[in-house]
Design a protein around this motif. Structure first.
Motif, PDB file in Angstrom:
ATOM      1  N   GLU A   1       0.825  -1.202   0.000  1.00  0.00           N
ATOM      2  CA  GLU A   1       0.000   0.000   0.000  1.00  0.00           C
ATOM      3  C   GLU A   1       0.869   1.266   0.000  1.00  0.00           C
ATOM      4  O   GLU A   1       0.521   2.260  -0.635  1.00  0.00           O
ATOM      5  N   ASN A   2       1.982   1.224   0.679  1.00  0.00           N
ATOM      6  CA  ASN A   2       2.876   2.385   0.673  1.00  0.00           C
ATOM      7  C   ASN A   2       3.383   2.672  -0.751  1.00  0.00           C
ATOM      8  O   ASN A   2       3.505   3.829  -1.157  1.00  0.00           O
ATOM      9  N   PHE A   3       3.641   1.611  -1.496  1.00  0.00           N
ATOM     10  CA  PHE A   3       4.062   1.788  -2.892  1.00  0.00           C
ATOM     11  C   PHE A   3       2.948   2.447  -3.718  1.00  0.00           C
ATOM     12  O   PHE A   3       3.220   3.190  -4.664  1.00  0.00           O
TER      13      PHE A   3
ATOM     14  N   VAL B   1       7.620  12.189   2.710  1.00  0.00           N
ATOM     15  CA  VAL B   1       8.653  11.186   3.002  1.00  0.00           C
ATOM     16  C   VAL B   1       9.824  11.320   2.015  1.00  0.00           C
ATOM     17  O   VAL B   1      10.980  11.088   2.375  1.00  0.00           O
ATOM     18  N   HIS B   2       9.499  11.684   0.781  1.00  0.00           N
ATOM     19  CA  HIS B   2      10.542  11.769  -0.257  1.00  0.00           C
ATOM     20  C   HIS B   2      10.775  13.213  -0.703  1.00  0.00           C
ATOM     21  O   HIS B   2      11.050  13.471  -1.879  1.00  0.00           O
ATOM     22  N   GLU B   3      10.634  14.124   0.250  1.00  0.00           N
ATOM     23  CA  GLU B   3      10.851  15.544  -0.063  1.00  0.00           C
ATOM     24  C   GLU B   3      12.248  15.748  -0.638  1.00  0.00           C
ATOM     25  O   GLU B   3      13.243  15.336  -0.043  1.00  0.00           O
TER      26      GLU B   3
ATOM     27  N   LEU C   1      17.580   4.396  -1.768  1.00  0.00           N
ATOM     28  CA  LEU C   1      17.358   5.599  -0.963  1.00  0.00           C
ATOM     29  C   LEU C   1      15.857   5.781  -0.693  1.00  0.00           C
ATOM     30  O   LEU C   1      15.435   6.027   0.443  1.00  0.00           O
ATOM     31  N   ILE C   2      15.054   5.624  -1.738  1.00  0.00           N
ATOM     32  CA  ILE C   2      13.611   5.827  -1.603  1.00  0.00           C
ATOM     33  C   ILE C   2      13.024   4.811  -0.623  1.00  0.00           C
ATOM     34  O   ILE C   2      12.247   5.147   0.272  1.00  0.00           O
ATOM     35  N   ILE C   3      13.397   3.559  -0.772  1.00  0.00           N
ATOM     36  CA  ILE C   3      12.762   2.536   0.075  1.00  0.00           C
ATOM     37  C   ILE C   3      13.247   2.651   1.517  1.00  0.00           C
ATOM     38  O   ILE C   3      12.499   2.364   2.449  1.00  0.00           O
TER      39      ILE C   3
ATOM     40  N   GLN D   1      13.782   5.521   2.916  1.00  0.00           N
ATOM     41  CA  GLN D   1      12.951   6.611   3.452  1.00  0.00           C
ATOM     42  C   GLN D   1      11.567   6.078   3.853  1.00  0.00           C
ATOM     43  O   GLN D   1      10.980   6.525   4.825  1.00  0.00           O
ATOM     44  N   ASP D   2      11.053   5.118   3.088  1.00  0.00           N
ATOM     45  CA  ASP D   2       9.728   4.556   3.389  1.00  0.00           C
ATOM     46  C   ASP D   2       9.742   3.642   4.613  1.00  0.00           C
ATOM     47  O   ASP D   2       8.739   3.521   5.320  1.00  0.00           O
ATOM     48  N   THR D   3      10.858   2.964   4.832  1.00  0.00           N
ATOM     49  CA  THR D   3      10.878   1.860   5.797  1.00  0.00           C
ATOM     50  C   THR D   3      10.455   2.280   7.207  1.00  0.00           C
ATOM     51  O   THR D   3       9.609   1.623   7.825  1.00  0.00           O
TER      52      THR D   3
HETATM   53 CO    CO Z   1       7.603   6.010  -0.666  1.00  0.00          CO
END
Ligand code: CO
Ligand code: FES
Length: 335
Positions: A157-159, A168-170, A277-279, A281-283
């Motif tokens: 769902e985050n994806f 989160v990805h500013e 890097l993106i993932i 930030q999500d973790t």
């Molecule tokens: Co994300």
């Protein structure tokens, strides 16, 4: 067998092909230990358990087209039949029960996929289709496998969540001045949910080229989704296949294909490191979510228009009867 009979029938990603060498590899699928190994170029997946005394076959080796148990050397062929028990004289019959449990296994898109339902049981759904992988205009790289302490549906769902990019990805994907998400719809097409193109002001791949990009999300399977980002000014397309392995209830591994039809000569590592890097930030966010399981009751949590993709995802999981990762029995507070 794992309690979620729906996911047990799904093709689940378990490893990249390049990570399986000559030695057997242990993976965990829906809390089941599975061993992968190669025989004459084909990949096999067995329950990681020797029927003799329960040792992990993954600690053994492959010899003469058989996997050899590390404990007493029993040898199992690719059909799971025990062909040799070294402690017995060769003329003594091998017990018929001396078998390994064989799972279905496929190698597609440079990834190994396993279906836990035993061979010969219900027909499997086809593997998710990802046209970019073999398309001559695209170059595809495998993102680094990444494990999170979270339920697979939360990770998926985050994806599918377009609203978090500016936060989160500013600076990496999203821009803090462009937080508003235009209204869009999610449509049922060819047996899966597809979003309209969602206009986002973003940096598609972290190169610092900010522009208006159109995001399309597709929910392909309960733990597999894809995203296409199109820049119509340059005709650049950035696509991803995002496939999650539920190892355990709250432990999931993400495998992802990252494709682009531009900058084909740029080193693959650039795209792998950007995705990492993106993932990362999500973790932290995904691991913080409560309840840990995804609430499938649509009255739980609060939904807004921009959440339409995740609403569709929750609805579909509920219709499919996926229990794993849901809050069945302990619903979140109704708003
Ligand atoms: Co994300
Ligand atoms: Fe595998 Fe004995 S436990 S051969």
């Amino acid at each position: 067998m794992f309690k979620d009979t729906v996911l047990a029938k799904e093709w689940l990603p378990v490893a990249y092909s390049q990570d399986l060498g000559a030695d057997p590899l242990a993976v965990k699928v829906l809390e089941e230990r599975v061993v992968l190994f190669r025989v004459r170029g084909a990949i096999k997946a067995f329950k990681d358990l020797c029927i003799h005394r329960g040792a992990a076959l993954s600690l053994g080796k492959v010899k003469d087209d058989c996997i050899v148990c590390p404990y007493h050397g029993w040898e199992y062929n690719v059909d799971g039949q025990c062909k040799k028990i070294p402690q017995q004289p060769p003329n003594r019959a091998i017990p018929l029960k001396a078998k390994a449990i064989v799972y279905q296994c496929r190698e597609v898109y440079g990834m190994i996929w396993v279906r836990l339902s035993e061979q010969g049981s219900d027909a499997a759904e086809p593997l998710p289709y990802y046209e970019e992988y073999n398309h001559p205009s695209f170059k595809t790289v495998h993102a680094y496998a990444h494990t999170m302490n979270a339920a697979a549906p939360r990770v998926v769902e985050n994806f599918l969540d377009v609203s978090h990019l500016a936060f989160v990805h500013e600076g990496s994907l999203g821009h803090p001045d462009y937080t508003e998400i235009p209204d869009y719809k999610v449509n049922w097409r060819d047996n899966h949910y597809v979003s309209d193109e969602i206009e986002v002001y973003a940096d598609a791949d972290g190169t610092g080229n900010w522009s208006t990009i159109y995001y399309t999300f597709e929910i392909l399977r309960p733990t597999v989704a894809r995203l296409k980002k199109v820049n119509y000014q340059t005709n650049e397309i950035f696509s991803m296949l995002f496939a999650v392995l539920p190892q355990e209830q709250l432990k999931s591994t993400v495998f992802a294909l990252v494709s682009r039809n531009y900058e084909l000569d740029k080193p693959d590592e650039y795209f792998q490191e950007f995705q990492q890097l993106i993932i990362e930030q999500d973790t932290g966010i995904v691991e913080s979510q409560k309840p840990e399981e995804l609430p499938l009751d649509l009255q739980a949590e609060l939904h807004l228009n921009p959440d339409r993709v995740s609403i569709a995802y929750r609805k579909w999981l509920g219709e499919l009867g996926v229990e794993f990762g849901s809050d069945v029995g302990r619903k979140a507070k109704t708003i």
